[in-house]
Design an enzyme around this catalytic site. Structure first.
Site, PDB file in Angstrom:
ATOM      1  N   ARG A   1      -7.113   8.509  16.299  1.00 24.71           N
ATOM      2  CA  ARG A   1      -7.525   7.447  15.571  1.00 24.71           C
ATOM      3  C   ARG A   1      -7.617   6.316  16.177  1.00 24.71           C
ATOM      4  O   ARG A   1      -8.353   5.197  15.504  1.00 24.71           O
ATOM      5  CB  ARG A   1      -6.506   6.997  14.389  1.00 24.71           C
TER       6      ARG A   1
ATOM      7  N   ARG B   1      -9.549 -16.598  -0.990  1.00 22.34           N
ATOM      8  CA  ARG B   1     -10.440 -15.255  -0.611  1.00 22.34           C
ATOM      9  C   ARG B   1     -11.585 -15.264  -1.685  1.00 22.34           C
ATOM     10  O   ARG B   1     -12.435 -14.382  -1.606  1.00 22.34           O
ATOM     11  CB  ARG B   1      -9.460 -14.140  -0.744  1.00 22.34           C
TER      12      ARG B   1
ATOM     13  N   ARG C   1       1.180 -13.103   3.751  1.00 21.41           N
ATOM     14  CA  ARG C   1       2.404 -12.396   4.062  1.00 21.41           C
ATOM     15  C   ARG C   1       3.352 -12.168   2.659  1.00 21.41           C
ATOM     16  O   ARG C   1       4.175 -11.515   2.767  1.00 21.41           O
ATOM     17  CB  ARG C   1       3.155 -13.379   5.123  1.00 21.41           C
TER      18      ARG C   1
ATOM     19  N   ARG D   1      -2.157   8.500  10.569  1.00 16.00           N
ATOM     20  CA  ARG D   1      -1.499   9.245  11.630  1.00 16.00           C
ATOM     21  C   ARG D   1      -0.861  10.653  11.250  1.00 16.00           C
ATOM     22  O   ARG D   1      -0.756  11.234  11.995  1.00 16.00           O
ATOM     23  CB  ARG D   1      -0.535   8.346  12.248  1.00 16.00           C
TER      24      ARG D   1
ATOM     25  N   LEU E   1      -6.677  -8.740   4.651  1.00 12.61           N
ATOM     26  CA  LEU E   1      -5.739  -8.686   3.531  1.00 12.61           C
ATOM     27  C   LEU E   1      -4.397  -8.999   3.944  1.00 12.61           C
ATOM     28  O   LEU E   1      -3.536  -9.604   3.242  1.00 12.61           O
ATOM     29  CB  LEU E   1      -6.056  -7.446   2.908  1.00 12.61           C
ATOM     30  N   VAL E   2      -3.823  -8.202   4.966  1.00 12.10           N
ATOM     31  CA  VAL E   2      -2.508  -8.099   5.453  1.00 12.10           C
ATOM     32  C   VAL E   2      -1.903  -9.513   5.913  1.00 12.10           C
ATOM     33  O   VAL E   2      -0.992  -9.804   6.463  1.00 12.10           O
ATOM     34  CB  VAL E   2      -2.139  -7.190   6.210  1.00 12.10           C
ATOM     35  N   ARG E   3      -3.078 -10.676   6.137  1.00 14.98           N
ATOM     36  CA  ARG E   3      -2.576 -11.915   6.519  1.00 14.98           C
ATOM     37  C   ARG E   3      -1.834 -12.654   5.356  1.00 14.98           C
ATOM     38  O   ARG E   3      -1.167 -13.634   5.866  1.00 14.98           O
ATOM     39  CB  ARG E   3      -3.556 -12.715   6.999  1.00 14.98           C
TER      40      ARG E   3
END
Length: 272
Positions: free
Chosen positions: A156, A183, A85, A95, A81-83
């Site tokens: 994690r 996609r 930009r 975290r 997904l985060v490709r």
């Protein structure tokens, strides 16, 4: 306890977008000699939006923004997904210290969860473990680390890619059309394709004028640009780019040659 989920059941909610469309206002501004006040007060023009889409000059589409809430997908899909930009992402933290209250959620294909294989344990013994067993062993190790006082941001590192992610995603209409083209394609990995089709259906409902012709490349272009990499299920049914060019060259020398067939306007109902 392991919080187990399966691919194909992810959830997408449209949080904002649609309603008033701004693409036509942006397009008017480029060419109109009227004042800003007059342009902004002009009634919505479906014709202008259609002209923008048909011309391929999509810059004006960047003034219509859509916001989605996403859950029930794996980190495998997050990486893909985060490709994209030209988008905004706010992903739920993995975290932050939650004092053991974090749900250990995994999302994976059912056949992976059920698949059992013989493995050798660290003490040399053999055991038959399923994907579900491995996920639960990872959970037990994680919780033991919490009990030992290790920080969650360190633990994690050994979480599986099946770990669920939740996110807020923001994209403008131009970015969405480009993202759907890749996609929604049958060559896309099945989980992100499921995510893309959910987002597309929400967009079509919220802003039908902007997304009426949206979908995979074959729908937007009328042919498949994948050529020799075309998906097996599409071969012989959807024209490739190379085949379309051959037909057009042939037609240039023969006015009676048939036009290339258009791609099917399928709607993703065949998602695996």
């Amino acid at each position: 306890m392991l919080d187990e989920k399966f691919t194909g059941n992810g959830k997408v909610v449209l949080l904002a977008g649609g309603g008033k469309i701004h693409t036509d206002i942006a397009a008017r501004f480029v060419r109109s000699e009227r004042s800003l006040e007059e342009i902004a007060a002009s009634p919505y023009s479906r014709r202008i939006v259609r002209n923008i889409l048909e011309s391929g000059h999509r810059a004006a589409l960047e003034f219509d923004f859509f916001l989605f809430g996403v859950e029930g997908y794996s980190r495998v899909t997050e990486v893909q997904l985060v490709r994209k930009r030209l988008a905004s992402y706010l992903i739920k933290s993995g975290r932050a210290e939650l004092g053991g209250k974090r749900r250990y959620s995994v999302v994976y294909p059912r056949r992976v969860a059920d698949f059992t294989a013989q493995v050798t344990l660290p003490d040399g013994r053999a055991a038959a473990l399923s994907g579900r067993d491995l996920a639960d062993l990872s959970r037990q190790w994680y919780e033991a680390g919490l009990d030992a006082g290790l920080p969650e941001e360190d633990l994690r590192y050994l979480k599986p890619q099946a770990t669920e992610f939740k996110a807020i995603i923001g994209m403008n209409a131009h970015a969405l059309l480009d993202w759907f083209a890749i996609r929604c394609c049958r060559n896309a990995q099945h989980e992100i394709r499921h995510l893309a089709w959910q987002m597309l259906r929400l967009c079509r409902k919220a802003a039908p004028d902007l997304f009426a012709g949206a979908g995979p490349n074959c729908v937007q272009l009328g042919y498949c640009p994948e050529n020799r990499l075309q998906n097996e299920r599409c071969r012989g049914r959807i024209l490739t780019k190379d085949a379309a060019l051959e037909l057009l060259r042939a037609r240039a020398g023969d006015k009676d040659a048939p036009l290339p067939p258009a791609a099917d306007e399928f709607d993703g109902d065949d998602l695996a």
